[in-house]
Design a protein around this motif. Structure first.
Motif, mmCIF file in Angstrom:
data_model
loop_
_atom_site.group_PDB
_atom_site.id
_atom_site.type_symbol
_atom_site.label_atom_id
_atom_site.label_comp_id
_atom_site.label_asym_id
_atom_site.label_seq_id
_atom_site.Cartn_x
_atom_site.Cartn_y
_atom_site.Cartn_z
ATOM 1 N N ASN A 169 21.426 22.159 41.324
ATOM 2 C CA ASN A 169 22.802 21.262 41.087
ATOM 3 C C ASN A 169 24.335 21.404 40.967
ATOM 4 O O ASN A 169 24.747 20.946 40.982
ATOM 5 N N TYR A 170 23.591 21.876 39.123
ATOM 6 C CA TYR A 170 24.956 22.321 38.462
ATOM 7 C C TYR A 170 25.923 23.520 39.067
ATOM 8 O O TYR A 170 26.700 23.273 38.457
ATOM 9 N N ALA A 171 24.538 24.854 39.983
ATOM 10 C CA ALA A 171 25.617 25.379 40.587
ATOM 11 C C ALA A 171 26.000 24.538 41.309
ATOM 12 O O ALA A 171 27.758 25.107 42.088
ATOM 13 N N PHE A 172 25.774 24.033 42.323
ATOM 14 C CA PHE A 172 26.385 23.115 43.672
ATOM 15 C C PHE A 172 27.897 22.390 42.757
ATOM 16 O O PHE A 172 28.816 22.840 42.781
ATOM 17 N N VAL A 173 27.630 21.843 42.232
ATOM 18 C CA VAL A 173 29.009 20.684 41.367
ATOM 19 C C VAL A 173 29.711 22.121 40.479
ATOM 20 O O VAL A 173 30.996 21.827 40.466
ATOM 21 N N LYS A 174 29.540 22.946 40.097
ATOM 22 C CA LYS A 174 30.142 24.145 39.659
ATOM 23 C C LYS A 174 31.612 24.630 40.537
ATOM 24 O O LYS A 174 31.804 25.056 40.372
ATOM 25 N N LYS A 175 30.521 25.269 41.511
ATOM 26 C CA LYS A 175 31.802 24.892 42.816
ATOM 27 C C LYS A 175 32.122 24.499 43.529
ATOM 28 O O LYS A 175 33.702 24.283 43.723
ATOM 29 N N HIS A 176 31.745 22.728 43.635
ATOM 30 C CA HIS A 176 32.844 21.666 44.160
ATOM 31 C C HIS A 176 33.380 20.582 43.713
ATOM 32 O O HIS A 176 34.349 20.148 43.694
ATOM 33 N N GLY A 177 32.926 20.772 42.107
ATOM 34 C CA GLY A 177 33.930 19.926 41.201
ATOM 35 C C GLY A 177 33.392 18.247 41.481
ATOM 36 O O GLY A 177 32.275 18.146 42.209
ATOM 37 N N GLU A 178 34.383 17.502 41.928
ATOM 38 C CA GLU A 178 34.109 15.778 41.518
ATOM 39 C C GLU A 178 33.716 15.580 43.155
ATOM 40 O O GLU A 178 33.170 14.825 43.119
ATOM 41 N N LYS A 179 34.113 17.378 43.431
ATOM 42 C CA LYS A 179 33.527 16.086 45.321
ATOM 43 C C LYS A 179 32.403 16.155 45.466
ATOM 44 O O LYS A 179 31.520 15.490 46.047
ATOM 45 N N ALA A 180 31.683 17.247 44.463
ATOM 46 C CA ALA A 180 30.347 17.359 44.641
ATOM 47 C C ALA A 180 29.318 15.855 44.004
ATOM 48 O O ALA A 180 28.517 15.570 44.924
ATOM 49 N N TRP A 181 30.248 15.057 42.861
ATOM 50 C CA TRP A 181 30.073 14.381 42.225
ATOM 51 C C TRP A 181 30.144 13.392 43.780
ATOM 52 O O TRP A 181 28.842 12.221 43.353
ATOM 53 N N ASP A 182 30.838 12.870 44.221
ATOM 54 C CA ASP A 182 30.796 11.802 45.122
ATOM 55 C C ASP A 182 30.083 11.980 46.282
ATOM 56 O O ASP A 182 29.741 10.857 46.522
ATOM 57 N N TRP A 183 29.809 13.264 46.798
ATOM 58 C CA TRP A 183 28.547 13.120 47.870
ATOM 59 C C TRP A 183 27.206 12.426 46.867
ATOM 60 O O TRP A 183 26.315 11.886 47.565
ATOM 61 N N PHE A 184 27.220 12.976 45.956
ATOM 62 C CA PHE A 184 25.875 12.495 45.167
ATOM 63 C C PHE A 184 25.559 10.977 44.954
ATOM 64 O O PHE A 184 25.437 10.063 44.872
ATOM 65 N N ALA A 185 26.777 10.461 44.234
ATOM 66 C CA ALA A 185 27.219 9.067 44.287
ATOM 67 C C ALA A 185 26.679 8.505 45.827
ATOM 68 O O ALA A 185 25.834 7.056 45.784
ATOM 69 N N GLN A 186 27.575 9.199 47.180
ATOM 70 C CA GLN A 186 27.272 8.816 48.775
ATOM 71 C C GLN A 186 26.139 8.446 48.920
ATOM 72 O O GLN A 186 25.063 7.535 49.374
ATOM 73 N N LEU A 187 25.455 9.572 48.643
ATOM 74 C CA LEU A 187 23.778 9.750 48.767
ATOM 75 C C LEU A 187 22.582 9.044 47.730
ATOM 76 O O LEU A 187 21.618 8.202 48.399
ATOM 77 N N ALA A 188 23.234 8.565 46.644
ATOM 78 C CA ALA A 188 22.299 7.782 45.906
ATOM 79 C C ALA A 188 21.881 6.142 46.753
ATOM 80 O O ALA A 188 21.335 5.335 45.893
ATOM 81 N N LYS A 189 22.867 6.296 47.278
ATOM 82 C CA LYS A 189 23.259 4.808 48.041
ATOM 83 C C LYS A 189 21.560 4.465 49.018
ATOM 84 O O LYS A 189 21.342 3.121 49.325
ATOM 85 N N LEU A 190 21.634 5.254 49.060
ATOM 86 C CA LEU A 190 20.366 5.569 49.905
ATOM 87 C C LEU A 190 19.254 5.675 49.389
ATOM 88 O O LEU A 190 17.734 5.530 50.177
ATOM 89 N N THR A 191 18.940 5.452 47.986
ATOM 90 C CA THR A 191 17.674 5.477 47.075
ATOM 91 C C THR A 191 16.678 6.635 47.168
ATOM 92 O O THR A 191 15.756 6.148 47.801
ATOM 93 N N PRO A 192 17.503 7.405 47.399
ATOM 94 C CA PRO A 192 16.153 8.649 47.542
ATOM 95 C C PRO A 192 15.189 8.809 46.590
ATOM 96 O O PRO A 192 15.363 8.347 45.224
#
Length: 372
Positions: free
Chosen positions: A202-225
């Protein structure tokens, strides 16, 4: 030795002394320096090699078989430890008491390697094979790369329509959120709060995409993985339909399952074209090694073309550039780079920022996914 569950350790002893008359010095591999014959002779006098790793006997078997065809007088012992960091912890405990310890460490623990290098415990061996490898694969003097294992997207083919199957994390997020109610609690990945392995991805992916990655994570969180500690349970639960999809799943855990035609019909997968995480497994000789010459021979074999293909047959992903799939090898670093574009690879390894940022990153991730 304290803190290690001995029952979880798997000891594999492979190899025997056969064949080469003592009055015949073995020739060095083609292209190696003339003095390599002396390294071989000294290694044969040592006669054994102990390796600490997180790879199973099945991963090692083709490598040791190939190595012992070249050097049959050297007996190989591999100790499969249950967690990445334990290779270093066990070595340091034994080193502190001058006890017998390993001659080679092979593990995927970037933070552990960074600490090990700072302690000055890595023998700075320059392999004759080193020139064939790029800089990203040689993070510190003496540390080389065993494999480059990718993370992937997986799904159940009976639950995900063919036209909508994702090739990027952006696709995955869009598909998941479009089915938010039906797929709640039915997507999976590694828990950053549970494993350092998941953290590194996750750290490597966020380092590549920055806040966009956190936005994607927040959307996935809505599904309660539902998060898992390893790729095996993710793969089994996606195959059974308990989970619909998974992201950042270790490919080397599910590729072998695709050899079963029934499973292959059910389990779909893809590389991640907008940011392909690749885990780098390091290998090095610790300064406490008592069989340094045998360890040099093994490192040279591991990072040679033959050794890389052997690890590929053992289930890992050959990292040496130029190695192609085939002969039981599903994918290699070169085929992954060709599939996603080398510029889209996220290397999971040896970033000192990942050590510095650990607490803050995990805290934000836990808050994003609302986990304790």
């Amino acid at each position: 030795m304290s803190g290690i569950d001995r029952r979880s350790l798997m000891l594999s002893v492979v190899g025997a002394a056969i064949g080469i008359p003592s009055d015949r010095a073995q020739a060095a591999p083609t292209g190696y320096p003339d003095n390599y014959r002396q390294i071989i002779a000294d290694a044969e006098r040592e006669g054994s090699l102990l390796i600490y790793s997180i790879m199973s006997p099945e991963n090692w078997r083709p490598v040791i078989e190939g190595f012992n065809k070249l050097y049959p007088k050297i007996k190989i012992e591999t100790l499969d430890l249950p967690a990445s960091r334990e290779s270093f912890e066990r070595y340091l405990a034994e080193r502190s008491t001058n006890s017998r310890t390993c001659d080679l460490i092979a593990t995927a623990d970037p933070g552990g390697w960074i600490d090990f290098q700072k302690r000055g415990e890595i023998l700075e061996y320059v392999s004759p094979e080193s020139k064939a490898w790029p800089d990203w694969s040689k993070p510190f003097p003496g540390v080389y790369t065993v494999s480059s294992d990718p993370m992937a997207l997986i799904w159940n083919n009976s639950l995900v329509p063919e036209a909508k199957r994702p090739k990027t994390l952006a696709d995955f997020v869009a598909l998941a959120t479009a089915n938010e109610r039906a797929w709640r609690n039915r997507i999976t990945s590694y828990g950053v709060h549970q494993t350092t392995f998941g953290y590194g991805i996750n750290y490597a992916f966020v380092k590549k995409h920055g806040e966009k990655a956190w936005d994607w994570f927040a959307q996935l969180a809505k599904l309660t993985p539902r998060f898992e500690r390893s790729g095996g349970p993710m793969t089994e639960k996606v195959t059974s339909g308990e989970y619909t999809m998974g992201w950042f799943v270790s490919a080397i855990t599910f590729w072998p399952r695709l050899n079963d035609p029934a499973r292959a019909r059910i389990l779909g997968w893809s590389f991640i074209e907008d940011g392909q995480p690749v885990v780098l497994r390091g290998v090095a000789i610790p300064k406490g090694s008592r069989n340094i010459n045998a360890a040099k021979l093994m490192i040279d074999y591991i990072i040679s073309e033959d050794g890389q293909r052997a690890f590929g047959r053992g289930g890992l992903t050959p990292a040496r550039p130029g190695i192609k799939p085939g002969d039981g090898i599903r994918h290699t670093y070169s085929s992954i780079a060709e599939a996603v574009g080398e510029q889209n690879i996220c290397y999971i390894g040896y970033d000192p920022d990942a050590v510095r940022d650990y607490d803050a990153f995990v805290a934000r991730w836990k808050k994003t996914f609302n986990v304790a």
